[in-house]
Write a protein that holds these residues in place. Structure first.
Motif, PDB file in Angstrom:
ATOM      1  N   GLN A 332       0.810  -1.454   0.366  1.00 13.59           N
ATOM      2  CA  GLN A 332      -0.130   0.037  -0.071  1.00 13.59           C
ATOM      3  C   GLN A 332       0.932   1.294   0.086  1.00 13.59           C
ATOM      4  OE1 GLN A 332      -3.275   0.515   0.272  1.00 13.59           O
ATOM      5  NE2 GLN A 332      -3.033  -1.926  -0.894  1.00 13.59           N
ATOM      6  N   ALA A 333       1.948   1.302   0.858  1.00 11.77           N
ATOM      7  CA  ALA A 333       2.332   2.683   0.501  1.00 11.77           C
ATOM      8  C   ALA A 333       3.680   2.800  -0.469  1.00 11.77           C
ATOM      9  CB  ALA A 333       3.689   2.439   2.342  1.00 11.77           C
ATOM     10  N   LYS A 335       2.447   1.567  -3.390  1.00 12.38           N
ATOM     11  CA  LYS A 335       1.692   1.921  -4.462  1.00 12.38           C
ATOM     12  C   LYS A 335       0.855   3.912  -4.483  1.00 12.38           C
ATOM     13  CE  LYS A 335      -3.670   1.652  -5.723  1.00 12.38           C
ATOM     14  NZ  LYS A 335      -4.086   0.359  -5.009  1.00 12.38           N
ATOM     15  N   LYS A 336       1.389   4.228  -2.821  1.00 13.07           N
ATOM     16  CA  LYS A 336       0.595   5.378  -2.771  1.00 13.07           C
ATOM     17  C   LYS A 336       1.977   6.191  -3.495  1.00 13.07           C
ATOM     18  CE  LYS A 336      -0.307   8.518   1.131  1.00 13.07           C
ATOM     19  NZ  LYS A 336       1.265  10.050   1.508  1.00 13.07           N
ATOM     20  N   ALA A 337       3.343   5.769  -3.759  1.00 10.63           N
ATOM     21  CA  ALA A 337       4.653   6.289  -3.847  1.00 10.63           C
ATOM     22  C   ALA A 337       4.710   6.817  -5.050  1.00 10.63           C
ATOM     23  CB  ALA A 337       5.732   5.802  -2.845  1.00 10.63           C
ATOM     24  N   ARG A 339       2.078   6.297  -7.422  1.00 13.35           N
ATOM     25  CA  ARG A 339       0.955   7.597  -7.983  1.00 13.35           C
ATOM     26  C   ARG A 339       1.540   9.356  -7.322  1.00 13.35           C
ATOM     27  NH1 ARG A 339      -4.995   5.218  -7.208  1.00 13.35           N
ATOM     28  NH2 ARG A 339      -4.338   3.827  -7.769  1.00 13.35           N
ATOM     29  N   GLU A 340       2.078   9.304  -6.005  1.00 10.95           N
ATOM     30  CA  GLU A 340       2.552  10.687  -6.536  1.00 10.95           C
ATOM     31  C   GLU A 340       3.856  11.020  -7.304  1.00 10.95           C
ATOM     32  OE1 GLU A 340       3.925  10.541  -2.334  1.00 10.95           O
ATOM     33  OE2 GLU A 340       2.271  10.730  -0.664  1.00 10.95           O
TER      34      GLU A 340
END
Length: 394
Positions: A332-333, A335-337, A339-340
């Protein structure tokens, strides 16, 4: 291919049509030849063979358009570039007549014949031997026969090349044989033969290393990043002082890393600015330690075949990556990184982590215009995700 299909191919009409057919457009060619009045059986044989020639160009280059193939024979055939190196060993050792036992469609025999080494080529499958005879017909000092390695007389032969059959059956569906005692010929037969004459043996790159005799030179070969074979060389075919070799062939040349034995392991070190992924031949040959010395590098973690260094050194024996960031390792982390950072296209490389890159890529659901490469591995024993890039060529 069966004997009936081969018989249809070995006619003047079929061979003429074969030279005229475009194997990259099989449907169009079938329709064209059928409209011209050729029989369905003849059309099928010619178009199938033309398609094999197209596939064979990756291994044989322009020579493929003058050869015949079986599907199994093409799959198992030595690339002509590699076969030429095999042949050079026999020539350099002064061996003028070689028995190629398990010759397949004749790729190694072709390379030997091309440098004026006389060859006695033998294959246990009648159709395969007939195809080899066609491919080798330009060489009067080369003969082809149906037989087995175990029963072929070796009178007058200076050396032997063996490519043990590691699958059941002939041209039909087959299964892989995992026990070397079941191969044809068996590994024990090959090694016994090597005790009394010069022998080269082509094997799969994943052979159990405990089976390698101390007297053999073991060479792992990769072509354009693909690990294709391991060869064992005995007697004068083995080079003095060389027992381990990683041969890397690319479109720009050949490079070899050698050693008298497996190279000593190197310790791990803190992550530097660059990550190196050793070529598969180097890993299988267990010459990572020798490569690490050249790169002034250490392991990223014990038993993980990635090296790290503070400097970029060009080498044909590894792919180099500049480390841009250390990202969160959890899905999840990560994925977020990503996308950012606007990453929509992601190459995932991994080692030492049980994850399927294709499945993970789907789960990440990335959107964005940037392309990136992430390496999932262990660094100092801990899971990490490294955002990397390939340095621009010097």
């Amino acid at each position: 291919m069966d004997s009936a299909e081969l018989a249809r191919l070995l006619t003047p009409e079929a061979l003429r049509l074969l030279d005229e057919v475009d194997g990259s457009r099989p449907v169009d060619e079938v329709n064209r030849l059928r409209r011209a009045g050729h029989s369905p059986d003849l059309v099928a044989a010619v178009v199938s063979q033309a398609a094999l020639r197209v596939r064979a160009r990756a291994k044989f280059g322009p020579f493929a358009d003058r050869m015949l193939f079986t599907p199994a024979g093409l799959e198992q055939a030595t690339r002509l570039r590699v076969a030429a190196l095999h042949a050079g060993r026999f020539r350099d050792a002064g061996l003028g007549r070689v028995a190629d036992l398990g010759c397949g469609i004749g790729s190694d025999a072709l390379a030997l014949s091309a440098i004026d080494v006389a060859v006695r080529a033998v294959d246990r499958d009648e159709v395969t031997a007939a195809v080899a005879a066609y491919n080798l017909s330009d060489f009067p000092d080369t003969t082809v026969e149906v037989g087995t390695a175990e029963t072929t007389p070796l009178d007058g032969v200076d050396g032997v090349y063996l490519d043990p059959a590691r699958r059941t059956g002939g041209q039909a569906a087959s299964r892989r044989l995992h026990d070397p005692a079941d191969w044809s010929p068996s590994l024990d037969f090959a090694f016994a033969l090597a005790e009394r004459m010069p022998v080269g043996v082509k094997l799969g790159p994943g052979l159990d290393r405990d089976l390698i005799p101390d007297s053999a030179e073991a060479q792992w070969v990769s072509v354009d990043g693909q690990l294709v074979e391991m060869g064992l060389w005995f007697g004068p075919l083995a080079r003095e002082g060389v027992r381990r070799s990683a041969l890397v062939l690319t479109g720009t040349g050949a490079a070899e890393l050698t050693g008298p034995a497996d190279s000593p392991d190197v310790g791990d070190r803190p992550l530097g600015g660059f990550l190196y992924e050793p070529d598969g031949a180097v890993i299988r040959a267990r010459l990572i330690g020798a490569l690490a010395e050249r790169l002034e590098a250490g392991m990223v973690s014990p038993s993980i075949a990635y090296l790290t260094s503070d400097q970029l050194i060009e080498t044909p024996f590894a792919s180099a990556f500049r480390i841009l960031e250390r990202l969160p390792a959890s899905e999840q982390a990560l994925k977020k990184a990503l996308r950012e950072r606007g990453v929509g296209t992601l190459e995932i490389k991994k080692r030492g982590i049980d994850v399927d890159p294709a499945t993970l890529r789907k789960r990440l659901g990335l959107r964005g215009e940037r392309s990136a490469t992430v390496v999932l591995t262990r660094v100092a024993g801990r899971h990490e995700a490294l955002l990397v890039e390939r340095p621009a060529p010097a």
